[in-house]
Scaffold this active site. Structure first.
Site, mmCIF file in Angstrom:
data_model
loop_
_atom_site.group_PDB
_atom_site.id
_atom_site.type_symbol
_atom_site.label_atom_id
_atom_site.label_comp_id
_atom_site.label_asym_id
_atom_site.label_seq_id
_atom_site.Cartn_x
_atom_site.Cartn_y
_atom_site.Cartn_z
ATOM 1 N N ARG A 190 167.654 72.383 39.720
ATOM 2 C CA ARG A 190 168.276 73.709 39.601
ATOM 3 C C ARG A 190 169.269 73.970 40.727
ATOM 4 O O ARG A 190 170.139 74.821 40.604
ATOM 5 C CB ARG A 190 167.201 74.796 39.613
ATOM 6 N N GLU A 207 141.898 57.989 42.009
ATOM 7 C CA GLU A 207 141.652 58.676 43.284
ATOM 8 C C GLU A 207 142.878 58.676 44.182
ATOM 9 O O GLU A 207 142.930 59.368 45.196
ATOM 10 C CB GLU A 207 140.471 58.038 44.026
ATOM 11 N N ASP A 264 167.226 83.853 42.646
ATOM 12 C CA ASP A 264 165.845 83.841 42.184
ATOM 13 C C ASP A 264 164.845 84.215 43.270
ATOM 14 O O ASP A 264 165.199 84.358 44.427
ATOM 15 C CB ASP A 264 165.508 82.435 41.661
ATOM 16 N N PRO A 280 147.906 65.822 46.823
ATOM 17 C CA PRO A 280 147.381 67.037 47.466
ATOM 18 C C PRO A 280 147.366 66.916 48.991
ATOM 19 O O PRO A 280 147.226 67.920 49.675
ATOM 20 C CB PRO A 280 145.947 67.134 46.930
HETATM 21 N N1 4HQ Z 1 147.438 64.889 42.255
HETATM 22 N N2 4HQ Z 1 150.357 67.997 44.266
HETATM 23 C C1 4HQ Z 1 145.643 63.221 42.337
HETATM 24 C C2 4HQ Z 1 147.646 66.221 42.605
HETATM 25 C C3 4HQ Z 1 148.889 66.688 43.256
HETATM 26 C C4 4HQ Z 1 149.130 67.982 43.769
HETATM 27 C C5 4HQ Z 1 148.436 63.817 42.320
HETATM 28 C C6 4HQ Z 1 146.158 64.490 41.706
HETATM 29 C C7 4HQ Z 1 147.888 62.546 42.926
HETATM 30 C C8 4HQ Z 1 146.133 60.908 42.856
HETATM 31 N N3 4HQ Z 1 149.993 66.002 43.476
HETATM 32 N N4 4HQ Z 1 146.645 62.147 42.283
HETATM 33 N N5 4HQ Z 1 148.286 69.017 43.776
HETATM 34 O O1 4HQ Z 1 146.761 67.029 42.425
HETATM 35 O O2 4HQ Z 1 150.892 66.790 44.088
#
Ligand code: 4HQ
Length: 235
Positions: free
Chosen positions: A157, A119, A172, A92
């Site tokens: 794709r 985490e 698309d 994230p």
């Molecule tokens: N995670 N975009 C937490 C995600 C995520 C997202 C991946 C959860 C990494 C440690 N990854 N782990 N949104 O939520 O890519």
């Protein structure tokens, strides 16, 4: 084996089983069978340096959850990485994935996708062994396996030969900064709803204009932010 350049994807995670369904079916499965893409699943637990195969530990500074230790993750990356490979960590905290980014990644011959668990991963591995951090959307998942599937699916794709119809991907949503137009197939009348006459007119110029108009209206209704972006980019 296809004549075209092959694309290699190494996916590093703690749950290689996660990928079995999505990667064996449908379009990705067919692209693998054709030899256009090669997907290699790596279980990072294989690189644990203790007999309990532990790869996580408690966070320095306290707080909830566990953190993936740097050694097994770095060793897993280095076991698959080639000179030209790009290492992407799904998290994230990364830049948001866009159609433009998918196109760029589709050009690469070798990509290593790193899936985080718990985490996250010790920051020092991100510094030393990761080239780019990418986020699939502003929400939090339980681990990085689904984001890796989403990224790979949206990237392949754009590789020539993966979609049957060569330019299907370029028609698309998002390709021209707009949402896609509505689509219809038989029957002509479904539960009292008729297919728009223009689509049965055979007038290709009028059909193209109608579709563009529909795209504009839909985008204005649900994604006005995309229209602002088009103005900014002068499309
Ligand atoms: N995670 N975009 C937490 C995600 C995520 C997202 C991946 C959860 C990494 C440690 N990854 N782990 N949104 O939520 O890519």
């Amino acid at each position: 084996m296809d004549r075209r350049q092959q694309h290699r994807y190494d996916i590093l995670s703690l749950f290689p089983g996660y990928f079995q369904g999505p990667f064996d079916e449908s379009i990705i499965g067919r692209a693998r069978d054709k030899g256009i893409i090669d997907i290699n699943l790596v279980d990072m637990r294989e690189f644990a340096d203790n007999k309990h195969r532990r790869v996580d530990d408690r966070p320095y500074g306290g707080g909830p959850g566990m953190v993936l230790m740097p050694h097994p993750v770095a060793k897993a990356i280095r076991s698959v990485k080639t000179a030209g490979a790009k290492v992407i960590y799904l998290s994230p905290q990364g830049r948001k994935l866009t159609a433009k980014k998918c196109r760029e990644i589709a050009e690469l011959e070798h990509v290593v996708l790193l899936c985080g668990h718990y985490e996250g991963i010790d920051e020092r591995v991100l510094q030393s062994d990761v080239d780019e951090e990418i986020c699939i959307g502003d929400y939090v998942l339980t681990n990085g396996c689904l984001p890796a599937i989403v990224l790979l699916d949206s990237v392949i794709r754009f590789i020539p030969g993966v979609l049957g119809h060569e330019d299907a991907a370029s028609e698309d949503s998002f390709e021209n900064g707009l949402l896609d137009c509505p689509h219809y197939t038989r029957p002509e009348i479904y539960e009292g709803q008729k297919v728009p006459d223009v689509l049965r007119s055979g007038d290709h110029k009028k059909i193209a204009e109608w579709r563009h108009q529909q795209s504009l209206e839909k985008t204005l209704q649900v994604r006005p932010d995309l229209l602002d972006e088009r103005v900014r980019l002068d499309i």
